[in-house]
Design a protein around this motif. Structure first.
Motif, PDB file in Angstrom:
ATOM      1  N   ARG A  43     -15.393   3.403  -5.760  1.00  0.00           N
ATOM      2  CA  ARG A  43     -14.015   3.879  -5.657  1.00  0.00           C
ATOM      3  C   ARG A  43     -13.893   5.364  -5.989  1.00  0.00           C
ATOM      4  O   ARG A  43     -12.814   5.950  -5.836  1.00  0.00           O
ATOM      5  CB  ARG A  43     -13.115   3.078  -6.599  1.00  0.00           C
ATOM      6  N   GLY A  44     -14.979   5.968  -6.472  1.00  0.00           N
ATOM      7  CA  GLY A  44     -14.922   7.383  -6.826  1.00  0.00           C
ATOM      8  C   GLY A  44     -14.053   7.664  -8.037  1.00  0.00           C
ATOM      9  O   GLY A  44     -13.358   8.669  -8.108  1.00  0.00           O
ATOM     10  N   PHE A 102       0.829  -1.201   0.000  1.00  0.00           N
ATOM     11  CA  PHE A 102       0.000   0.000   0.000  1.00  0.00           C
ATOM     12  C   PHE A 102       0.867   1.256   0.000  1.00  0.00           C
ATOM     13  O   PHE A 102       1.213   1.782   1.048  1.00  0.00           O
ATOM     14  CB  PHE A 102      -0.889   0.036   1.233  1.00  0.00           C
ATOM     15  N   ALA A 103       1.266   1.699  -1.129  1.00  0.00           N
ATOM     16  CA  ALA A 103       2.053   2.920  -1.174  1.00  0.00           C
ATOM     17  C   ALA A 103       1.660   3.701  -2.417  1.00  0.00           C
ATOM     18  O   ALA A 103       2.444   3.899  -3.314  1.00  0.00           O
ATOM     19  CB  ALA A 103       3.540   2.598  -1.183  1.00  0.00           C
ATOM     20  N   GLU A 104       0.383   4.093  -2.475  1.00  0.00           N
ATOM     21  CA  GLU A 104      -0.088   4.770  -3.675  1.00  0.00           C
ATOM     22  C   GLU A 104      -0.658   6.133  -3.344  1.00  0.00           C
ATOM     23  O   GLU A 104      -1.441   6.288  -2.416  1.00  0.00           O
ATOM     24  CB  GLU A 104      -1.188   3.913  -4.335  1.00  0.00           C
ATOM     25  N   HIS A 105      -0.233   7.120  -4.111  1.00  0.00           N
ATOM     26  CA  HIS A 105      -0.726   8.475  -3.873  1.00  0.00           C
ATOM     27  C   HIS A 105      -1.471   8.992  -5.078  1.00  0.00           C
ATOM     28  O   HIS A 105      -1.900  10.125  -5.097  1.00  0.00           O
ATOM     29  CB  HIS A 105       0.447   9.403  -3.546  1.00  0.00           C
ATOM     30  N   THR A 106      -1.610   8.173  -6.098  1.00  0.00           N
ATOM     31  CA  THR A 106      -2.228   8.632  -7.321  1.00  0.00           C
ATOM     32  C   THR A 106      -3.534   7.893  -7.535  1.00  0.00           C
ATOM     33  O   THR A 106      -3.855   6.947  -6.832  1.00  0.00           O
ATOM     34  CB  THR A 106      -1.292   8.338  -8.502  1.00  0.00           C
ATOM     35  N   VAL A 107      -4.292   8.362  -8.526  1.00  0.00           N
ATOM     36  CA  VAL A 107      -5.493   7.636  -8.907  1.00  0.00           C
ATOM     37  C   VAL A 107      -5.064   6.371  -9.645  1.00  0.00           C
ATOM     38  O   VAL A 107      -4.180   6.419 -10.492  1.00  0.00           O
ATOM     39  CB  VAL A 107      -6.357   8.491  -9.862  1.00  0.00           C
ATOM     40  N   THR A 108      -5.688   5.272  -9.294  1.00  0.00           N
ATOM     41  CA  THR A 108      -5.401   4.064 -10.074  1.00  0.00           C
ATOM     42  C   THR A 108      -6.691   3.553 -10.693  1.00  0.00           C
ATOM     43  O   THR A 108      -7.771   3.700 -10.129  1.00  0.00           O
ATOM     44  CB  THR A 108      -4.814   2.934  -9.216  1.00  0.00           C
ATOM     45  N   GLU A 132     -12.083  -6.065  -8.849  1.00  0.00           N
ATOM     46  CA  GLU A 132     -12.560  -4.676  -8.891  1.00  0.00           C
ATOM     47  C   GLU A 132     -12.081  -3.933 -10.127  1.00  0.00           C
ATOM     48  O   GLU A 132     -11.205  -3.073 -10.059  1.00  0.00           O
ATOM     49  CB  GLU A 132     -12.129  -3.946  -7.631  1.00  0.00           C
ATOM     50  N   ALA A 133     -12.690  -4.238 -11.246  1.00  0.00           N
ATOM     51  CA  ALA A 133     -12.329  -3.589 -12.498  1.00  0.00           C
ATOM     52  C   ALA A 133     -13.095  -2.284 -12.628  1.00  0.00           C
ATOM     53  O   ALA A 133     -14.310  -2.253 -12.446  1.00  0.00           O
ATOM     54  CB  ALA A 133     -12.670  -4.500 -13.660  1.00  0.00           C
ATOM     55  N   ASP A 134     -12.373  -1.191 -12.932  1.00  0.00           N
ATOM     56  CA  ASP A 134     -13.070   0.065 -13.225  1.00  0.00           C
ATOM     57  C   ASP A 134     -13.642   0.015 -14.629  1.00  0.00           C
ATOM     58  O   ASP A 134     -14.745   0.481 -14.871  1.00  0.00           O
ATOM     59  CB  ASP A 134     -12.095   1.231 -13.101  1.00  0.00           C
ATOM     60  N   VAL A 135     -12.844  -0.544 -15.537  1.00  0.00           N
ATOM     61  CA  VAL A 135     -13.332  -0.718 -16.902  1.00  0.00           C
ATOM     62  C   VAL A 135     -12.996  -2.129 -17.366  1.00  0.00           C
ATOM     63  O   VAL A 135     -12.016  -2.723 -16.918  1.00  0.00           O
ATOM     64  CB  VAL A 135     -12.694   0.293 -17.884  1.00  0.00           C
TER      65      VAL A 135
END
Lengths: 279, 336, 281
Positions: free
Chosen positions: B257-258, B22-28, B81-84
């Motif tokens: 997930r927004g 868990f080291a994410e600061h961006t949108v994924t 959890e696929a966004d697309v």
């Protein structure tokens, strides 16, 4: 002996029976039994007649024949060759013996997909081995023979590793006795050594067979997947899933599970029974 | 003493694992796709990230998951959890709607061109010089010709192959019985049914099996130009199917997930000139006229028929042909 | 004269050795050689690059993490189960042993599927997990669970026959001499089975790192996040990076070889320690 011997519970001064048995059952339930029961429940959602129809349709029957047949032949090859390999590794000394001994476990550690791709590369018409088989009219990859070879590969360690310790532990006095009574070498093997090896060989055979029946990763590359001819049962499960037919997929899974379980149980009982007889 | 080293090792591994997870600061975003689109989306994701950074200032990382189209749809249904999703057939996205209601029924109408930003078709890949003189579908069932195609039961691409052959037989003025006979003949010429399109390509190229490979046009172009230049050539049959691999937003996931805005933009950018250009570069047929004109050389002229005109919907096609006991299964039943 | 009766004629002996060597060469050495040949086809530079690429490193990390959790759990289970089964008699013992064996024979496809049926969005606990934002399937926990399932039998299977064969005399003696339960375990039981235990750990570890089928079903295949080494190999292969795929595969084959070397060492040490009079039966 018999039943009374089976149910006799020796009074023991050792501690921890309740605790360890309890923990064993708990862990097995959580990791193995509850998850496996999910397949049974899912398979039952479609109803008995649908279940029966799914597991007895011609394609399924053909796949059982391929899977169990190839697994049986593979395990048989392993039993025979495994016996020879174990014998040679234990009884004879020759250069490279240790390395060969160490190599035997390789099929456990290599991912099955890699094994499948590698075997296909070797055996297909232009491969290292396949090119010599092709002129002889032997089609090794994409044929039932390919499935047998893959299943032999993945089951190989089981027979060698169950027979080896028994051979090592075999009392040399038995053989000496037989020899001094005038028995020839072959007679000694048949009458004295073989009965001792038999249970271990059977266990190795059963484990190799059970493992081979469920194998998917390596076989799918080498079998060619022709319906009715080289389609294995696990692939059939995948094709059911592909149609979002979870009940059908688990139904076939349940059939495989029950057969494997019955096999293993009877082998374990046989082991126990032969142990009692020879004890 | 030795045990202490073992435990230290275990703790170390745990620490490393936890630290990196868990080291994410961006949108994924997670794009769940099928097998042959790997190279396409690798390029496209980079281009979109650049575009998104320029227009909004935020950094977006798009993660990829690839696999067989049906398997991927199943994973989404079961909670991946696929966004697309960008899959091989509308049937698989339809299944996501039907089995899990993760997106609305009208999903296919939400984007232009039936939600298929690029198209492709089924062509033949043959060995250099075309030694068996294969020109059209009829040549595939000549004696001595061996055809490679994956298994329609497990591969989305293979279903397009099958439907293209069936459609050709119908278009030749045949009726259903003739088409069935043709398909039956055709699959008698298939020595290996790999489980996926990539497996078939390997069988044909690396193992040297078969005289002709039925393949996605983009796979065939990739193979003839990049994997084995000078070893293969493409044969365009007189008619083939217009394959429309659709894309869709997974509403339930993006809302939780927004990520709706960025996911929507991600799909729409596929229709932009840059997106179309990237698709064309990876040998997918673009929709945008300007890009079509630029890449006209690349794509052979083929009469294309659509799934709708010959088979109705994917549901109908699937029920008739690929379901258990359907026509494909009947081909392999003994005594037929 | 006697000597010849206790062994086979030289011709038979040579024949058997030849058969065994040929068989192992065909079935084990050839595939191993093929893996390394394919891996090095594009040179050593490409080989190392394939192993150092970020996705490969992520896969290595995940594989190590998975093994680091699955193996210790199964070691504890193996010890506990072997104690109960090896040292005591009770009805239903064979059923229990068979249940422990079962994961050997469950098709990997099914062993992955069972966790999807349990924890998938359409499964028993799926909706609850989703509502509480707990991810099991298509995330690291699912991969670890599937790996544990597949490797359950190894340590237990190794220890049960060993503990059965050793009997209970040593422990009973320790008890009579006044040792407590833990004391007896650490001082008597564990030293007695330590080599068998290590052997089991190694096989378990090799299988945990090499498992493909079950993990493939629950992983979700997200590049660099939920791909273990075997899955990474599959991805590379599917992307036509055959050399890179085999390079990573050779890493696992190396692991196999290291495991095997360690095991040979263990066996050698065991045979040494068996010669010591204290352990003679």
């Amino acid at each position: 002996m018999g039943l009374s011997g089976f149910f006799r519970r020796r009074r023991s001064v050792l501690p921890g029976f309740g605790l360890t048995l309890g923990l064993t059952l708990l862990y097995l339930s959580l990791i193995v039994l509850i998850p496996l029961s999910a397949t049974f429940l899912k398979a039952s959602t479609a109803g008995w007649s649908a279940f029966w129809h799914t597991v007895t349709e011609p394609r399924a029957l053909a796949s059982y024949r391929v899977t169990f047949g190839a697994a049986f032949i593979g395990a048989l090859v392993n039993a025979l060759m495994g016996l020879v390999v174990a014998w040679v590794l234990v009884r004879y000394h020759f250069p490279g013996r240790r390395m060969l001994d160490a190599l035997v476990d390789l099929p456990f550690a290599l991912p099955t997909a890699v094994a499948g791709i590698t075997l296909t590369t070797l055996l297909s018409a232009h491969g290292w081995i396949g090119r010599y088989l092709e002129p002889l009219g032997i089609k090794a990859a994409f044929s039932p023979l390919g499935i047998v070879i893959a299943l032999t590969f993945i089951g190989l360690p089981f027979v060698v590793r169950t027979v080896q310790p028994v051979l090592q532990a075999l009392d040399p006095e038995l053989e000496e006795g037989a020899a001094s009574l005038g028995a020839g070498r072959w007679q000694t093997f048949r009458r004295v050594i073989a009965p001792e090896l038999w249970p271990a060989l059977l266990t190795g055979f059963a484990l190799a067979f059970a493992r081979a029946v469920g194998e998917y990763g390596s076989v799918v590359f080498i079998s060619g997947n022709m319906p009715m001819r080289t389609e294995i049962t696990p692939l059939l499960i995948i094709t059911k899933l592909e149609q979002y037919d979870y009940a059908g997929a688990t139904a076939i899974g349940v059939v495989m599970l029950v057969i494997s379980f019955a096999m293993l149980l009877s082998i374990n009982m046989l082991h126990w029974w032969s142990g009692k007889r020879y004890a | 003493m030795r045990w202490r080293t073992v435990w230290l090792f275990v703790l170390l591994c745990l620490g490393v694992g936890a630290g990196t997870a868990f080291a994410e600061h961006t949108v994924t975003l997670l794009n769940v796709s099928y097998d042959p689109t790997r190279e396409l989306y690798q390029d496209y994701n980079a281009a979109f990230a650049k575009h998104w950074k320029e227009t909004t200032g935020t950094t977006v990382t798009v993660n990829q998951s690839h696999g067989g189209s049906g398997k991927q749809a199943r994973a989404v249904i079961d909670g991946l959890e696929a966004d697309v999703v960008t899959l091989a057939l509308a049937y698989d996205i339809e299944a996501i709607h039907e089995k899990a209601q993760l997106l609305p029924k009208n999903w296919q109408a939400r984007l232009p061109h039936n939600s298929a930003p690029y198209t492709s078709t089924i062509v033949f890949l043959v060995r250099q010089g075309n030694p068996k003189q294969i020109r059209d579908w009829d040549d595939l069932i000549r004696p001595g010709v061996s055809v490679i195609t994956p298994n329609p039961k497990t591969s989305g691409g293979a279903r397009w192959n099958y439907l293209a052959a069936w459609g050709y037989a119908l278009k030749q003025g045949g009726d259903e019985a003739k088409a069935k006979a043709f398909i039956g003949q055709l699959f008698k010429h298939v020595p290996v049914l790999d489980s996926g399109a990539r497996g078939s390509l390997t069988t044909f190229i690396e193992r040297g099996i078969g005289d002709v490979l039925l393949a996605w046009e983009h796979e065939a172009l990739l193979a003839s130009r990049e994997l084995g230049p000078g070893r293969f050539e493409i044969v365009a049959p007189s008619a083939s199917i217009l394959a429309e691999p659709p894309v869709a937003l997974i509403d339930r996931v993006v809302d939780r997930r927004g990520t709706r805005a960025v996911a929507q933009a991600y799909l729409e950018y596929l229709y932009s000139e840059q997106g179309q250009e990237i698709a064309a570069k990876h040998y997918y047929r673009p929709r945008l006229r300007a890009v079509i004109a630029r890449y006209a050389q690349q794509f052979p002229q083929i009469t294309l028929f659509t799934l709708e005109e010959l088979f109705g919907t994917w549901q109908q096609a699937h029920a008739t042909h690929f379901k258990d006991g359907g026509i494909f299964d009947q081909i392999y039943q003994p005594g037929r | 004269m006697r000597e010849s009766r206790l062994s086979e004629p030289p011709a038979v002996r040579r024949f058997l050795i030849a058969v065994a060597v040929l068989f192992l060469a065909l079935f084990l050495l050839m595939p191993l050689a093929a893996v390394f040949t394919e891996a090095l086809r594009k040179g050593v530079g490409a080989y190392l690059a394939a192993l150092w690429e970020p996705d490969a490193r992520a896969a290595i990390r995940l594989t190590l993490l998975t093994a680091a959790i699955a193996v210790p759990l199964n070691v504890v289970f193996g010890l506990v189960a072997a104690w109960a089964i090896g040292k005591f008699d009770f009805p239903g013992k064979h059923l229990l042993i068979t249940l422990i064996d079962l994961p050997f024979s469950v098709s990997p496809v099914v062993s992955g599927l069972i966790y999807v049926l349990l924890f998938g969005l359409q499964g028993w606990f799926g909706p609850w997990l989703a509502a509480h934002h707990v991810k099991i399937i298509f995330a690291v926990p699912g991969i670890i669970l599937a790996t544990i399932f597949v490797t359950v039998p190894f340590v237990a299977r190794e220890l049960i026959p060993l503990m059965q064969a050793q009997g209970t005399e040593d422990e009973e003696a320790a008890r009579v001499l006044g040792a407590g339960g833990w004391q007896m375990f650490w001082r008597v039981t564990l030293p007695n089975v330590k080599w068998g235990l290590l052997y089991g750990v190694m096989l378990c570890n090799a299988r945990a790192m090499g498992e493909f089928g079950a993990v493939s079903v629950v992983s979700g295949h997200i590049r660099g996040q939920t791909t273990t080494l075997p899955l990474h190999i599959e991805i590379l292969y599917n992307e036509y990076h055959a050399a890179a795929a085999f390079a990573v595969a050779s890493l696992l084959a190396c692991l196999a070889l290291v495991t095997l070397a360690a095991k040979t060492l263990v066996e050698w040490k065991t045979s040494q320690s068996l010669r010591e009079p204290a352990h003679e039966h």
